[in-house]
Design an enzyme around this catalytic site. Structure first.
Site, PDB file in Angstrom:
ATOM      1  N   THR A 130       0.813  -1.214   0.000  1.00  0.00           N
ATOM      2  CA  THR A 130       0.000   0.000   0.000  1.00  0.00           C
ATOM      3  C   THR A 130       0.849   1.269   0.000  1.00  0.00           C
ATOM      4  O   THR A 130       1.984   1.258   0.508  1.00  0.00           O
ATOM      5  CB  THR A 130      -0.899   0.008   1.258  1.00  0.00           C
ATOM      6  OG1 THR A 130      -1.527   1.273   1.389  1.00  0.00           O
ATOM      7  CG2 THR A 130      -0.101  -0.265   2.535  1.00  0.00           C
ATOM      8  N   ASP A 131       0.285   2.348  -0.508  1.00  0.00           N
ATOM      9  CA  ASP A 131       0.978   3.652  -0.438  1.00  0.00           C
ATOM     10  C   ASP A 131       1.001   4.183   0.999  1.00  0.00           C
ATOM     11  O   ASP A 131       1.726   5.138   1.292  1.00  0.00           O
ATOM     12  CB  ASP A 131       0.321   4.672  -1.382  1.00  0.00           C
ATOM     13  CG  ASP A 131      -1.137   4.974  -1.060  1.00  0.00           C
ATOM     14  OD1 ASP A 131      -1.711   4.336  -0.144  1.00  0.00           O
ATOM     15  OD2 ASP A 131      -1.718   5.860  -1.724  1.00  0.00           O
ATOM     16  N   GLU A 132       0.211   3.572   1.896  1.00  0.00           N
ATOM     17  CA  GLU A 132       0.139   4.086   3.274  1.00  0.00           C
ATOM     18  C   GLU A 132       1.460   3.899   4.019  1.00  0.00           C
ATOM     19  O   GLU A 132       1.692   4.538   5.041  1.00  0.00           O
ATOM     20  CB  GLU A 132      -1.033   3.431   4.018  1.00  0.00           C
ATOM     21  CG  GLU A 132      -2.348   3.689   3.300  1.00  0.00           C
ATOM     22  CD  GLU A 132      -3.601   3.281   4.050  1.00  0.00           C
ATOM     23  OE1 GLU A 132      -3.564   3.191   5.288  1.00  0.00           O
ATOM     24  OE2 GLU A 132      -4.626   3.045   3.379  1.00  0.00           O
ATOM     25  N   TYR A 155      -2.039  -0.725  10.819  1.00  0.00           N
ATOM     26  CA  TYR A 155      -2.136  -1.368   9.494  1.00  0.00           C
ATOM     27  C   TYR A 155      -0.921  -1.016   8.628  1.00  0.00           C
ATOM     28  O   TYR A 155      -0.225  -1.901   8.113  1.00  0.00           O
ATOM     29  CB  TYR A 155      -3.434  -0.944   8.780  1.00  0.00           C
ATOM     30  CG  TYR A 155      -3.426  -1.251   7.296  1.00  0.00           C
ATOM     31  CD1 TYR A 155      -3.430  -2.569   6.840  1.00  0.00           C
ATOM     32  CD2 TYR A 155      -3.376  -0.231   6.339  1.00  0.00           C
ATOM     33  CE1 TYR A 155      -3.397  -2.863   5.474  1.00  0.00           C
ATOM     34  CE2 TYR A 155      -3.337  -0.505   4.984  1.00  0.00           C
ATOM     35  CZ  TYR A 155      -3.355  -1.821   4.550  1.00  0.00           C
ATOM     36  OH  TYR A 155      -3.313  -2.104   3.204  1.00  0.00           O
TER      37      TYR A 155
HETATM   38  P1  NAD Z   1      -9.529  -7.679   1.772  1.00  0.00           P
HETATM   39  O1  NAD Z   1      -9.576  -7.382   3.227  1.00  0.00           O
HETATM   40  O2  NAD Z   1     -10.738  -7.429   0.938  1.00  0.00           O
HETATM   41  O3  NAD Z   1      -9.128  -9.201   1.543  1.00  0.00           O
HETATM   42  C1  NAD Z   1      -8.120  -9.822   2.283  1.00  0.00           C
HETATM   43  C2  NAD Z   1      -8.231 -11.325   2.066  1.00  0.00           C
HETATM   44  O4  NAD Z   1      -7.177 -11.942   2.834  1.00  0.00           O
HETATM   45  C3  NAD Z   1      -9.546 -11.919   2.565  1.00  0.00           C
HETATM   46  O5  NAD Z   1     -10.066 -12.813   1.610  1.00  0.00           O
HETATM   47  C4  NAD Z   1      -9.156 -12.656   3.848  1.00  0.00           C
HETATM   48  O6  NAD Z   1      -9.973 -13.786   4.102  1.00  0.00           O
HETATM   49  C5  NAD Z   1      -7.719 -13.046   3.547  1.00  0.00           C
HETATM   50  N1  NAD Z   1      -6.935 -13.229   4.776  1.00  0.00           N
HETATM   51  C6  NAD Z   1      -6.881 -12.395   5.852  1.00  0.00           C
HETATM   52  N2  NAD Z   1      -6.080 -12.918   6.801  1.00  0.00           N
HETATM   53  C7  NAD Z   1      -5.608 -14.099   6.304  1.00  0.00           C
HETATM   54  C8  NAD Z   1      -4.733 -15.093   6.809  1.00  0.00           C
HETATM   55  N3  NAD Z   1      -4.190 -14.984   8.031  1.00  0.00           N
HETATM   56  N4  NAD Z   1      -4.453 -16.170   6.039  1.00  0.00           N
HETATM   57  C9  NAD Z   1      -5.007 -16.293   4.806  1.00  0.00           C
HETATM   58  N5  NAD Z   1      -5.859 -15.397   4.284  1.00  0.00           N
HETATM   59  C10 NAD Z   1      -6.160 -14.298   5.024  1.00  0.00           C
HETATM   60  O7  NAD Z   1      -8.277  -6.864   1.227  1.00  0.00           O
HETATM   61  P2  NAD Z   1      -8.065  -6.172  -0.196  1.00  0.00           P
HETATM   62  O8  NAD Z   1      -8.651  -4.818  -0.159  1.00  0.00           O
HETATM   63  O9  NAD Z   1      -8.443  -7.116  -1.277  1.00  0.00           O
HETATM   64  O10 NAD Z   1      -6.485  -5.996  -0.169  1.00  0.00           O
HETATM   65  C11 NAD Z   1      -5.623  -6.999  -0.733  1.00  0.00           C
HETATM   66  C12 NAD Z   1      -4.185  -6.581  -0.539  1.00  0.00           C
HETATM   67  O11 NAD Z   1      -3.957  -5.311  -1.141  1.00  0.00           O
HETATM   68  C13 NAD Z   1      -3.791  -6.409   0.934  1.00  0.00           C
HETATM   69  O12 NAD Z   1      -2.488  -6.911   1.113  1.00  0.00           O
HETATM   70  C14 NAD Z   1      -3.834  -4.912   1.166  1.00  0.00           C
HETATM   71  O13 NAD Z   1      -2.915  -4.520   2.164  1.00  0.00           O
HETATM   72  C15 NAD Z   1      -3.420  -4.396  -0.205  1.00  0.00           C
HETATM   73  N6  NAD Z   1      -3.951  -3.063  -0.526  1.00  0.00           N
HETATM   74  C16 NAD Z   1      -5.292  -2.836  -0.566  1.00  0.00           C
HETATM   75  C17 NAD Z   1      -5.766  -1.567  -0.900  1.00  0.00           C
HETATM   76  C18 NAD Z   1      -7.239  -1.273  -0.989  1.00  0.00           C
HETATM   77  O14 NAD Z   1      -7.606  -0.115  -1.258  1.00  0.00           O
HETATM   78  N7  NAD Z   1      -8.127  -2.224  -0.824  1.00  0.00           N
HETATM   79  C19 NAD Z   1      -4.868  -0.541  -1.164  1.00  0.00           C
HETATM   80  C20 NAD Z   1      -3.501  -0.803  -1.091  1.00  0.00           C
HETATM   81  C21 NAD Z   1      -3.047  -2.082  -0.794  1.00  0.00           C
HETATM   82  P1  TYD Z   2     -10.965   3.701   3.965  1.00  0.00           P
HETATM   83  O1  TYD Z   2     -11.891   3.252   2.882  1.00  0.00           O
HETATM   84  O2  TYD Z   2     -11.094   3.082   5.314  1.00  0.00           O
HETATM   85  O3  TYD Z   2      -9.481   3.558   3.398  1.00  0.00           O
HETATM   86  P2  TYD Z   2      -8.076   4.085   4.018  1.00  0.00           P
HETATM   87  O4  TYD Z   2      -8.257   4.434   5.431  1.00  0.00           O
HETATM   88  O5  TYD Z   2      -7.208   2.889   3.833  1.00  0.00           O
HETATM   89  O6  TYD Z   2      -7.673   5.244   3.162  1.00  0.00           O
HETATM   90  O7  TYD Z   2     -11.153   5.256   4.151  1.00  0.00           O
HETATM   91  C1  TYD Z   2     -10.973   6.169   3.068  1.00  0.00           C
HETATM   92  C2  TYD Z   2     -11.106   7.563   3.623  1.00  0.00           C
HETATM   93  O8  TYD Z   2     -12.469   7.761   4.043  1.00  0.00           O
HETATM   94  C3  TYD Z   2     -10.257   7.807   4.851  1.00  0.00           C
HETATM   95  O9  TYD Z   2      -9.776   9.151   4.813  1.00  0.00           O
HETATM   96  C4  TYD Z   2     -11.222   7.634   6.009  1.00  0.00           C
HETATM   97  C5  TYD Z   2     -12.545   8.091   5.431  1.00  0.00           C
HETATM   98  N1  TYD Z   2     -13.762   7.412   5.953  1.00  0.00           N
HETATM   99  C6  TYD Z   2     -14.856   8.188   6.364  1.00  0.00           C
HETATM  100  O10 TYD Z   2     -14.825   9.432   6.322  1.00  0.00           O
HETATM  101  N2  TYD Z   2     -15.975   7.524   6.805  1.00  0.00           N
HETATM  102  C7  TYD Z   2     -16.046   6.170   6.866  1.00  0.00           C
HETATM  103  O11 TYD Z   2     -17.093   5.609   7.306  1.00  0.00           O
HETATM  104  C8  TYD Z   2     -14.914   5.400   6.432  1.00  0.00           C
HETATM  105  C9  TYD Z   2     -14.936   3.888   6.483  1.00  0.00           C
HETATM  106  C10 TYD Z   2     -13.798   6.075   5.975  1.00  0.00           C
END
Ligand code: NAD
Ligand code: TYD
Length: 348
Positions: A130-132, A155
Protein backbone atom coordinates in the site's frame (compact mmCIF):
# COMPACT_ATOMS: atom_id res chain seq x y z
CA UNK A 1 4.49 -24.42 -16.51
CA UNK A 2 3.64 -21.95 -13.80
CA UNK A 3 1.76 -22.90 -10.66
CA UNK A 4 0.95 -19.60 -8.96
CA UNK A 5 -0.07 -19.28 -5.34
CA UNK A 6 -2.37 -16.27 -5.02
CA UNK A 7 -3.04 -15.49 -1.36
CA UNK A 8 -6.13 -13.55 -0.29
CA UNK A 9 -7.95 -14.49 -3.49
CA UNK A 10 -11.35 -14.51 -1.79
CA UNK A 11 -10.94 -10.86 -0.80
CA UNK A 12 -11.69 -7.71 -2.77
CA UNK A 13 -8.61 -7.20 -4.96
CA UNK A 14 -7.60 -10.87 -4.83
CA UNK A 15 -10.78 -12.16 -6.49
CA UNK A 16 -10.24 -9.88 -9.48
CA UNK A 17 -6.60 -11.02 -9.76
CA UNK A 18 -7.58 -14.70 -9.50
CA UNK A 19 -10.34 -14.30 -12.10
CA UNK A 20 -8.02 -12.53 -14.57
CA UNK A 21 -5.22 -15.11 -14.19
CA UNK A 22 -7.55 -18.14 -14.36
CA UNK A 23 -9.26 -16.87 -17.51
CA UNK A 24 -6.36 -15.21 -19.33
CA UNK A 25 -3.70 -17.84 -18.63
CA UNK A 26 -5.27 -21.31 -19.00
CA UNK A 27 -1.76 -22.84 -18.99
CA UNK A 28 -1.10 -21.61 -15.47
CA UNK A 29 -2.32 -23.47 -12.41
CA UNK A 30 -3.84 -20.96 -10.01
CA UNK A 31 -3.99 -21.87 -6.33
CA UNK A 32 -6.11 -19.47 -4.31
CA UNK A 33 -5.15 -19.64 -0.63
CA UNK A 34 -7.41 -17.81 1.79
CA UNK A 35 -8.39 -18.10 5.45
CA UNK A 36 -11.89 -16.80 4.68
CA UNK A 37 -11.97 -14.19 7.42
CA UNK A 38 -14.95 -11.84 7.57
CA UNK A 39 -13.43 -10.19 4.44
CA UNK A 40 -13.12 -13.34 2.33
CA UNK A 41 -16.09 -14.78 0.51
CA UNK A 42 -16.02 -17.63 -2.00
CA UNK A 43 -19.40 -16.65 -3.42
CA UNK A 44 -17.42 -13.95 -5.19
CA UNK A 45 -15.60 -16.57 -7.28
CA UNK A 46 -18.56 -18.80 -8.13
CA UNK A 47 -18.16 -18.03 -11.87
CA UNK A 48 -14.68 -19.57 -12.09
CA UNK A 49 -14.62 -22.14 -9.28
CA UNK A 50 -15.08 -25.07 -11.69
CA UNK A 51 -12.25 -24.04 -14.02
CA UNK A 52 -9.70 -26.83 -14.62
CA UNK A 53 -6.73 -24.62 -13.76
CA UNK A 54 -8.20 -23.32 -10.45
CA UNK A 55 -7.80 -24.71 -6.92
CA UNK A 56 -8.93 -23.26 -3.61
CA UNK A 57 -7.23 -24.00 -0.29
CA UNK A 58 -8.60 -22.73 3.01
CA UNK A 59 -5.61 -22.01 5.24
CA UNK A 60 -4.02 -19.33 7.38
CA UNK A 61 -0.76 -17.86 6.09
CA UNK A 62 0.67 -18.01 9.61
CA UNK A 63 0.37 -21.83 9.60
CA UNK A 64 3.91 -23.06 8.96
CA UNK A 65 3.12 -26.69 8.17
CA UNK A 66 0.19 -25.84 5.92
CA UNK A 67 2.32 -23.44 3.84
CA UNK A 68 5.05 -26.03 3.30
CA UNK A 69 2.44 -28.66 2.37
CA UNK A 70 0.80 -26.35 -0.15
CA UNK A 71 4.11 -25.46 -1.83
CA UNK A 72 4.90 -29.17 -2.12
CA UNK A 73 1.45 -30.41 -3.13
CA UNK A 74 0.90 -27.83 -5.90
CA UNK A 75 4.58 -27.45 -6.95
CA UNK A 76 4.24 -23.70 -6.46
CA UNK A 77 6.51 -21.76 -8.81
CA UNK A 78 5.50 -18.19 -7.97
CA UNK A 79 3.57 -16.25 -5.34
CA UNK A 80 1.31 -13.21 -5.66
CA UNK A 81 0.71 -12.28 -2.05
CA UNK A 82 -2.42 -10.27 -1.23
CA UNK A 83 -3.72 -11.92 1.96
CA UNK A 84 -3.81 -9.35 4.75
CA UNK A 85 -5.91 -7.65 7.32
CA UNK A 86 -6.65 -4.52 5.35
CA UNK A 87 -8.90 -2.09 7.23
CA UNK A 88 -7.21 0.79 9.09
CA UNK A 89 -10.09 1.25 11.58
CA UNK A 90 -9.90 -2.39 12.63
CA UNK A 91 -6.13 -2.09 13.06
CA UNK A 92 -6.76 0.69 15.57
CA UNK A 93 -9.15 -1.40 17.67
CA UNK A 94 -7.34 -4.76 17.26
CA UNK A 95 -3.71 -4.24 16.17
CA UNK A 96 -2.33 -7.67 17.07
CA UNK A 97 -4.29 -9.58 14.46
CA UNK A 98 -2.74 -7.22 11.87
CA UNK A 99 0.76 -7.88 13.12
CA UNK A 100 0.20 -11.64 13.13
CA UNK A 101 -1.25 -11.90 9.64
CA UNK A 102 0.56 -9.11 7.84
CA UNK A 103 4.02 -9.48 9.38
CA UNK A 104 4.30 -13.05 10.66
CA UNK A 105 2.11 -14.41 7.87
CA UNK A 106 4.27 -12.77 5.20
CA UNK A 107 7.44 -13.98 6.93
CA UNK A 108 6.01 -17.50 7.05
CA UNK A 109 5.15 -17.46 3.34
CA UNK A 110 8.61 -16.12 2.45
CA UNK A 111 10.16 -18.88 4.48
CA UNK A 112 8.02 -21.57 2.85
CA UNK A 113 9.14 -20.22 -0.54
CA UNK A 114 12.77 -20.06 0.57
CA UNK A 115 12.85 -23.67 1.70
CA UNK A 116 10.72 -25.06 -1.16
CA UNK A 117 12.43 -23.34 -4.09
CA UNK A 118 15.82 -24.68 -5.17
CA UNK A 119 16.85 -22.39 -8.04
CA UNK A 120 15.66 -18.88 -7.10
CA UNK A 121 16.19 -17.63 -10.66
CA UNK A 122 13.11 -19.65 -11.68
CA UNK A 123 10.69 -18.18 -9.14
CA UNK A 124 9.15 -14.85 -8.13
CA UNK A 125 7.58 -13.67 -4.91
CA UNK A 126 5.36 -10.65 -5.67
CA UNK A 127 4.04 -8.68 -2.70
CA UNK A 128 1.01 -6.38 -3.02
CA UNK A 129 1.36 -3.44 -0.69
CA UNK A 130 0.00 0.00 0.00
CA UNK A 131 0.98 3.65 -0.44
CA UNK A 132 0.14 4.09 3.27
CA UNK A 133 3.68 2.88 4.13
CA UNK A 134 4.93 6.31 2.98
CA UNK A 135 2.95 8.18 5.65
CA UNK A 136 0.86 11.29 5.10
CA UNK A 137 1.29 14.21 2.67
CA UNK A 138 0.46 17.89 3.12
CA UNK A 139 -1.23 19.92 0.36
CA UNK A 140 1.50 19.21 -2.17
CA UNK A 141 3.92 16.44 -3.13
CA UNK A 142 3.54 12.86 -4.34
CA UNK A 143 4.75 9.50 -3.04
CA UNK A 144 7.62 8.16 -5.18
CA UNK A 145 9.19 4.71 -4.92
CA UNK A 146 12.11 6.43 -3.16
CA UNK A 147 9.98 8.23 -0.54
CA UNK A 148 11.18 7.14 2.93
CA UNK A 149 8.80 4.88 4.84
CA UNK A 150 6.80 6.66 7.57
CA UNK A 151 3.80 4.46 8.46
CA UNK A 152 1.42 5.85 11.07
CA UNK A 153 -1.33 3.28 11.72
CA UNK A 154 -0.92 -0.29 12.96
CA UNK A 155 -2.14 -1.37 9.49
CA UNK A 156 0.44 0.67 7.56
CA UNK A 157 3.20 -0.23 10.04
CA UNK A 158 2.42 -3.92 9.51
CA UNK A 159 2.48 -3.52 5.72
CA UNK A 160 5.76 -1.57 5.93
CA UNK A 161 7.25 -4.40 8.00
CA UNK A 162 6.15 -6.98 5.46
CA UNK A 163 7.66 -4.93 2.59
CA UNK A 164 10.96 -4.82 4.51
CA UNK A 165 10.86 -8.59 5.04
CA UNK A 166 10.28 -9.22 1.34
CA UNK A 167 13.28 -6.99 0.48
CA UNK A 168 15.35 -8.73 3.18
CA UNK A 169 14.72 -12.13 1.54
CA UNK A 170 15.83 -10.62 -1.78
CA UNK A 171 19.05 -9.09 -0.43
CA UNK A 172 19.97 -11.88 1.97
CA UNK A 173 18.97 -15.01 0.11
CA UNK A 174 18.79 -13.80 -3.49
CA UNK A 175 15.08 -14.52 -3.84
CA UNK A 176 13.49 -12.82 -6.87
CA UNK A 177 10.90 -10.38 -5.59
CA UNK A 178 8.65 -7.57 -6.76
CA UNK A 179 6.62 -5.13 -4.67
CA UNK A 180 3.89 -2.72 -5.70
CA UNK A 181 2.43 -0.01 -3.48
CA UNK A 182 -0.95 1.19 -4.63
CA UNK A 183 -3.49 3.82 -3.64
CA UNK A 184 -7.11 3.28 -2.49
CA UNK A 185 -8.88 0.71 -4.65
CA UNK A 186 -12.61 0.65 -5.35
CA UNK A 187 -15.01 -1.34 -7.51
CA UNK A 188 -17.15 -4.50 -7.38
CA UNK A 189 -16.85 -6.96 -4.46
CA UNK A 190 -15.28 -4.56 -1.96
CA UNK A 191 -16.35 -5.31 1.57
CA UNK A 192 -18.73 -2.54 2.72
CA UNK A 193 -16.59 -1.30 5.59
CA UNK A 194 -14.41 0.78 3.24
CA UNK A 195 -15.58 4.28 2.36
CA UNK A 196 -17.13 3.83 -1.12
CA UNK A 197 -19.21 0.64 -0.61
CA UNK A 198 -20.13 1.71 2.94
CA UNK A 199 -21.56 5.00 1.68
CA UNK A 200 -23.41 3.33 -1.24
CA UNK A 201 -24.90 0.72 1.10
CA UNK A 202 -25.93 3.35 3.66
CA UNK A 203 -27.55 5.54 1.01
CA UNK A 204 -29.57 2.59 -0.27
CA UNK A 205 -30.63 1.71 3.28
CA UNK A 206 -31.39 5.36 4.11
CA UNK A 207 -28.88 5.37 6.98
CA UNK A 208 -26.57 8.16 8.17
CA UNK A 209 -23.46 8.70 5.99
CA UNK A 210 -20.48 8.94 8.39
CA UNK A 211 -17.72 11.33 7.28
CA UNK A 212 -14.69 11.38 9.57
CA UNK A 213 -13.56 14.81 10.82
CA UNK A 214 -14.36 17.58 8.34
CA UNK A 215 -14.11 15.36 5.25
CA UNK A 216 -11.04 17.20 3.92
CA UNK A 217 -8.75 14.15 3.84
CA UNK A 218 -7.58 13.29 0.35
CA UNK A 219 -7.28 9.85 -1.20
CA UNK A 220 -6.24 8.85 -4.75
CA UNK A 221 -8.87 6.42 -6.08
CA UNK A 222 -7.77 3.49 -8.24
CA UNK A 223 -10.37 1.38 -10.04
CA UNK A 224 -9.70 -2.25 -9.16
CA UNK A 225 -9.53 -3.54 -12.76
CA UNK A 226 -6.87 -0.92 -13.57
CA UNK A 227 -4.93 -2.24 -10.59
CA UNK A 228 -5.28 -5.84 -11.82
CA UNK A 229 -3.84 -4.85 -15.22
CA UNK A 230 -0.88 -3.29 -13.40
CA UNK A 231 -0.37 -6.42 -11.27
CA UNK A 232 -0.50 -8.61 -14.39
CA UNK A 233 2.15 -6.43 -16.08
CA UNK A 234 4.43 -6.24 -13.04
CA UNK A 235 4.21 -9.99 -12.48
CA UNK A 236 5.19 -10.74 -16.08
CA UNK A 237 7.45 -7.81 -17.01
CA UNK A 238 8.51 -6.02 -13.82
CA UNK A 239 12.17 -6.10 -12.86
CA UNK A 240 13.47 -8.37 -10.12
CA UNK A 241 13.94 -6.51 -6.81
CA UNK A 242 12.00 -3.45 -7.96
CA UNK A 243 9.13 -1.52 -6.40
CA UNK A 244 6.36 0.08 -8.47
CA UNK A 245 3.88 2.70 -7.25
CA UNK A 246 0.38 2.34 -8.72
CA UNK A 247 -2.08 5.23 -8.53
CA UNK A 248 -5.39 6.20 -10.09
CA UNK A 249 -4.66 9.87 -10.98
CA UNK A 250 -7.89 10.58 -9.12
CA UNK A 251 -7.17 12.64 -6.03
CA UNK A 252 -10.27 13.71 -4.18
CA UNK A 253 -11.34 15.01 -0.78
CA UNK A 254 -13.57 12.53 1.04
CA UNK A 255 -16.50 14.93 1.26
CA UNK A 256 -16.40 15.66 -2.49
CA UNK A 257 -16.39 11.92 -3.18
CA UNK A 258 -19.34 11.33 -0.84
CA UNK A 259 -21.24 14.08 -2.71
CA UNK A 260 -20.60 12.30 -6.03
CA UNK A 261 -21.82 9.01 -4.54
CA UNK A 262 -24.98 10.70 -3.18
CA UNK A 263 -25.77 12.27 -6.53
CA UNK A 264 -25.16 9.02 -8.40
CA UNK A 265 -27.22 6.72 -6.15
CA UNK A 266 -30.13 9.19 -5.86
CA UNK A 267 -30.23 9.60 -9.65
CA UNK A 268 -30.06 5.87 -10.42
CA UNK A 269 -32.71 5.05 -7.78
CA UNK A 270 -34.93 7.88 -9.03
CA UNK A 271 -34.88 9.62 -5.65
CA UNK A 272 -35.03 13.43 -5.39
CA UNK A 273 -31.54 15.01 -5.61
CA UNK A 274 -30.34 16.09 -2.18
CA UNK A 275 -32.04 13.28 -0.27
CA UNK A 276 -28.83 11.28 0.33
CA UNK A 277 -26.73 14.39 0.97
CA UNK A 278 -29.06 15.37 3.79
CA UNK A 279 -27.92 12.27 5.69
CA UNK A 280 -24.19 13.18 5.67
CA UNK A 281 -23.06 13.13 9.30
CA UNK A 282 -19.68 14.43 10.41
CA UNK A 283 -18.43 11.99 13.05
CA UNK A 284 -15.44 11.87 15.39
CA UNK A 285 -12.20 11.70 13.40
CA UNK A 286 -10.12 8.52 13.13
CA UNK A 287 -7.14 8.69 15.54
CA UNK A 288 -3.96 9.55 13.61
CA UNK A 289 -5.99 10.01 10.40
CA UNK A 290 -3.53 10.48 7.49
CA UNK A 291 -4.38 13.74 5.70
CA UNK A 292 -3.44 13.04 2.10
CA UNK A 293 -2.18 10.19 -0.06
CA UNK A 294 -1.10 10.82 -3.65
CA UNK A 295 1.00 8.72 -6.01
CA UNK A 296 3.64 9.50 -8.58
CA UNK A 297 3.08 6.59 -10.97
CA UNK A 298 5.59 7.76 -13.60
CA UNK A 299 7.94 4.78 -13.09
CA UNK A 300 5.36 2.13 -14.05
CA UNK A 301 4.23 4.33 -16.95
CA UNK A 302 7.78 4.75 -18.25
CA UNK A 303 8.99 1.18 -17.69
CA UNK A 304 5.85 -0.89 -18.29
CA UNK A 305 3.66 1.53 -20.22
CA UNK A 306 0.84 1.27 -17.66
CA UNK A 307 -1.64 4.03 -16.95
CA UNK A 308 -5.03 3.94 -15.22
CA UNK A 309 -7.87 4.21 -17.73
CA UNK A 310 -10.83 4.70 -15.37
CA UNK A 311 -11.60 8.15 -13.96
CA UNK A 312 -13.67 8.59 -10.81
CA UNK A 313 -16.76 9.64 -12.80
CA UNK A 314 -16.92 6.39 -14.80
CA UNK A 315 -15.58 4.19 -12.01
CA UNK A 316 -18.05 5.40 -9.40
CA UNK A 317 -20.97 5.00 -11.81
CA UNK A 318 -19.94 1.40 -12.61
CA UNK A 319 -19.42 0.64 -8.92
CA UNK A 320 -22.77 2.07 -7.83
CA UNK A 321 -24.54 0.09 -10.58
CA UNK A 322 -22.74 -3.08 -9.47
CA UNK A 323 -23.77 -2.71 -5.81
CA UNK A 324 -27.37 -1.96 -6.78
CA UNK A 325 -27.43 -5.07 -9.01
CA UNK A 326 -25.79 -7.34 -6.42
CA UNK A 327 -27.90 -6.87 -3.31
CA UNK A 328 -27.82 -10.58 -2.46
CA UNK A 329 -24.00 -10.59 -2.33
CA UNK A 330 -24.12 -7.49 -0.17
CA UNK A 331 -26.67 -9.01 2.21
CA UNK A 332 -24.68 -12.21 2.49
CA UNK A 333 -21.40 -10.52 3.33
CA UNK A 334 -22.97 -8.09 5.75
CA UNK A 335 -24.68 -10.76 7.82
CA UNK A 336 -22.92 -12.73 10.57
CA UNK A 337 -19.65 -11.56 12.04
CA UNK A 338 -19.46 -8.35 10.09
CA UNK A 339 -22.98 -7.34 11.12
CA UNK A 340 -22.09 -7.59 14.80
CA UNK A 341 -18.95 -5.51 14.24
CA UNK A 342 -20.87 -2.96 12.21
CA UNK A 343 -23.63 -2.60 14.81
CA UNK A 344 -21.09 -2.17 17.60
CA UNK A 345 -19.46 0.72 15.74
CA UNK A 346 -22.33 2.40 13.95
CA UNK A 347 -25.51 1.19 15.67
CA UNK A 348 -28.35 -0.63 13.90
P1 NAD B 1 -9.53 -7.68 1.77
O1 NAD B 1 -9.58 -7.38 3.23
O2 NAD B 1 -10.74 -7.43 0.94
O3 NAD B 1 -9.13 -9.20 1.54
C1 NAD B 1 -8.12 -9.82 2.28
C2 NAD B 1 -8.23 -11.33 2.07
O4 NAD B 1 -7.18 -11.94 2.83
C3 NAD B 1 -9.55 -11.92 2.56
O5 NAD B 1 -10.07 -12.81 1.61
C4 NAD B 1 -9.16 -12.66 3.85
O6 NAD B 1 -9.97 -13.79 4.10
C5 NAD B 1 -7.72 -13.05 3.55
N1 NAD B 1 -6.94 -13.23 4.78
C6 NAD B 1 -6.88 -12.39 5.85
N2 NAD B 1 -6.08 -12.92 6.80
C7 NAD B 1 -5.61 -14.10 6.30
C8 NAD B 1 -4.73 -15.09 6.81
N3 NAD B 1 -4.19 -14.98 8.03
N4 NAD B 1 -4.45 -16.17 6.04
C9 NAD B 1 -5.01 -16.29 4.81
N5 NAD B 1 -5.86 -15.40 4.28
C10 NAD B 1 -6.16 -14.30 5.02
O7 NAD B 1 -8.28 -6.86 1.23
P2 NAD B 1 -8.06 -6.17 -0.20
O8 NAD B 1 -8.65 -4.82 -0.16
O9 NAD B 1 -8.44 -7.12 -1.28
O10 NAD B 1 -6.48 -6.00 -0.17
C11 NAD B 1 -5.62 -7.00 -0.73
C12 NAD B 1 -4.19 -6.58 -0.54
O11 NAD B 1 -3.96 -5.31 -1.14
C13 NAD B 1 -3.79 -6.41 0.93
O12 NAD B 1 -2.49 -6.91 1.11
C14 NAD B 1 -3.83 -4.91 1.17
O13 NAD B 1 -2.91 -4.52 2.16
C15 NAD B 1 -3.42 -4.40 -0.21
N6 NAD B 1 -3.95 -3.06 -0.53
C16 NAD B 1 -5.29 -2.84 -0.57
C17 NAD B 1 -5.77 -1.57 -0.90
C18 NAD B 1 -7.24 -1.27 -0.99
O14 NAD B 1 -7.61 -0.11 -1.26
N7 NAD B 1 -8.13 -2.22 -0.82
C19 NAD B 1 -4.87 -0.54 -1.16
C20 NAD B 1 -3.50 -0.80 -1.09
C21 NAD B 1 -3.05 -2.08 -0.79
P1 TYD C 1 -10.97 3.70 3.96
O1 TYD C 1 -11.89 3.25 2.88
O2 TYD C 1 -11.09 3.08 5.31
O3 TYD C 1 -9.48 3.56 3.40
P2 TYD C 1 -8.08 4.09 4.02
O4 TYD C 1 -8.26 4.43 5.43
O5 TYD C 1 -7.21 2.89 3.83
O6 TYD C 1 -7.67 5.24 3.16
O7 TYD C 1 -11.15 5.26 4.15
C1 TYD C 1 -10.97 6.17 3.07
C2 TYD C 1 -11.11 7.56 3.62
O8 TYD C 1 -12.47 7.76 4.04
C3 TYD C 1 -10.26 7.81 4.85
O9 TYD C 1 -9.78 9.15 4.81
C4 TYD C 1 -11.22 7.63 6.01
C5 TYD C 1 -12.54 8.09 5.43
N1 TYD C 1 -13.76 7.41 5.95
C6 TYD C 1 -14.86 8.19 6.36
O10 TYD C 1 -14.83 9.43 6.32
N2 TYD C 1 -15.97 7.52 6.80
C7 TYD C 1 -16.05 6.17 6.87
O11 TYD C 1 -17.09 5.61 7.31
C8 TYD C 1 -14.91 5.40 6.43
C9 TYD C 1 -14.94 3.89 6.48
C10 TYD C 1 -13.80 6.08 5.97
Amino acid sequence: MKSILITGGAGFIGNHVVRQFVKKYPNYTIVNLDKLTYAGNLETLSDIEKSDNYHFVKACITDELAMHDIFAKYHITDVIHLAAESHVDRSITDPLVFLRTNILGTANLLNAAKTSWEDYSKHTFYHISTDEVYGSLGDSGLFKETTPYDPRSPYSASKASSDHLVRAYHHTYGMQIKISNCSNNYGPYQFPEKLIPLIINNIVQEKALPVYGDGSNVRDWLYVQDHVEAIDLIFHKGQNGETYNIGGNNEMQNLALVHILCESVDRILGRPQGEAKSRITFVKDRPGHDQRYAIDASKIKKELNWEPVTNVGTGVEKTVQWYLNNKVWLENVTSGAYKTYYEKHYGT
